[in-house]
Design a protein around this motif. Structure first.
Motif, PDB file in Angstrom:
ATOM      1  N   ASP A  49       1.009  -1.234  -0.027  1.00  0.00           N
ATOM      2  CA  ASP A  49      -0.063   0.057  -0.011  1.00  0.00           C
ATOM      3  C   ASP A  49       0.826   1.322   0.119  1.00  0.00           C
ATOM      4  O   ASP A  49       0.594   2.216  -0.758  1.00  0.00           O
ATOM      5  N   GLY A  50       1.870   1.140   0.786  1.00  0.00           N
ATOM      6  CA  GLY A  50       2.758   2.268   0.781  1.00  0.00           C
ATOM      7  C   GLY A  50       3.535   2.701  -0.606  1.00  0.00           C
ATOM      8  O   GLY A  50       3.553   3.917  -0.945  1.00  0.00           O
ATOM      9  N   GLU A  51       3.863   1.616  -1.233  1.00  0.00           N
ATOM     10  CA  GLU A  51       4.442   1.850  -2.572  1.00  0.00           C
ATOM     11  C   GLU A  51       3.375   2.482  -3.576  1.00  0.00           C
ATOM     12  O   GLU A  51       3.863   3.379  -4.247  1.00  0.00           O
ATOM     13  N   ARG A  52       2.087   2.076  -3.413  1.00  0.00           N
ATOM     14  CA  ARG A  52       1.121   2.252  -4.399  1.00  0.00           C
ATOM     15  C   ARG A  52       0.672   3.861  -3.905  1.00  0.00           C
ATOM     16  O   ARG A  52       0.708   4.722  -4.928  1.00  0.00           O
ATOM     17  N   LYS A  53       0.908   4.200  -2.839  1.00  0.00           N
ATOM     18  CA  LYS A  53       0.401   5.545  -2.364  1.00  0.00           C
ATOM     19  C   LYS A  53       1.477   6.385  -3.017  1.00  0.00           C
ATOM     20  O   LYS A  53       1.379   7.691  -3.374  1.00  0.00           O
ATOM     21  N   LYS A  92       0.850   9.563  -5.367  1.00  0.00           N
ATOM     22  CA  LYS A  92       1.267  10.898  -5.104  1.00  0.00           C
ATOM     23  C   LYS A  92       2.424  11.468  -6.236  1.00  0.00           C
ATOM     24  O   LYS A  92       2.084  12.534  -6.530  1.00  0.00           O
ATOM     25  N   LYS A  93       3.291  10.763  -6.697  1.00  0.00           N
ATOM     26  CA  LYS A  93       4.271  10.961  -7.548  1.00  0.00           C
ATOM     27  C   LYS A  93       3.514  11.457  -9.006  1.00  0.00           C
ATOM     28  O   LYS A  93       3.905  12.678  -9.622  1.00  0.00           O
ATOM     29  N   ARG A  94       2.566  10.409  -9.440  1.00  0.00           N
ATOM     30  CA  ARG A  94       1.660  10.680 -10.688  1.00  0.00           C
ATOM     31  C   ARG A  94       0.922  12.068 -10.569  1.00  0.00           C
ATOM     32  O   ARG A  94       0.800  12.920 -11.356  1.00  0.00           O
ATOM     33  N   HIS A  95       0.265  12.259  -9.389  1.00  0.00           N
ATOM     34  CA  HIS A  95      -0.563  13.434  -9.170  1.00  0.00           C
ATOM     35  C   HIS A  95       0.310  14.627  -9.238  1.00  0.00           C
ATOM     36  O   HIS A  95      -0.201  15.517  -9.854  1.00  0.00           O
TER      37      HIS A  95
END
Length: 108
Positions: A72-76, A80-83
């Motif tokens: 979940d941490g990697e996904r978040k 965040k980076k994509r955003h």
């Protein structure tokens, strides 16, 4: 995911929800066979190794020979980076649009 109060049991339906769409069925079958509650019902290591070797050979010719399971941490972090990239791109686009609009309004 473990089920509270059930020793080393886990919720297979919850596990299957977390599996990526590109996961080969053969790999899921191996996982299922390795996680049966009673040891005598589990596949033996030689069988699993043979099945995984066969799967590896089958996938070697595929373009997609891997799958990714992220925490979940990697996904978040990725989200965040994509955003952040999307926001910068949108701001740049808006800035260009404002410049274009102001340039066109100044022309007679």
């Amino acid at each position: 995911p473990r089920i509270p109060g059930s020793a080393y049991g886990y919720d297979q339906s919850e596990f299957l929800k977390s599996v990526p769409d590109d996961c080969p069925q053969e790999l899921l079958d191996c996982v299922t066979d390795c996680t049966k509650f009673y040891p005598e019902e589990r596949a033996n290591i030689k069988d699993i190794l043979n099945r995984l070797t066969a799967l590896q050979e089958k996938l070697e010719g595929d373009e997609m020979t891997y799958m990714t399971i992220e925490s979940d941490g990697e996904r978040k972090k990725k989200k965040k980076k994509r955003h952040s990239r999307r926001k910068k791109r949108d701001e740049k686009s808006l800035s260009k649009k404002k410049k274009t609009d102001s340039d066109s309004s100044e022309q007679p």
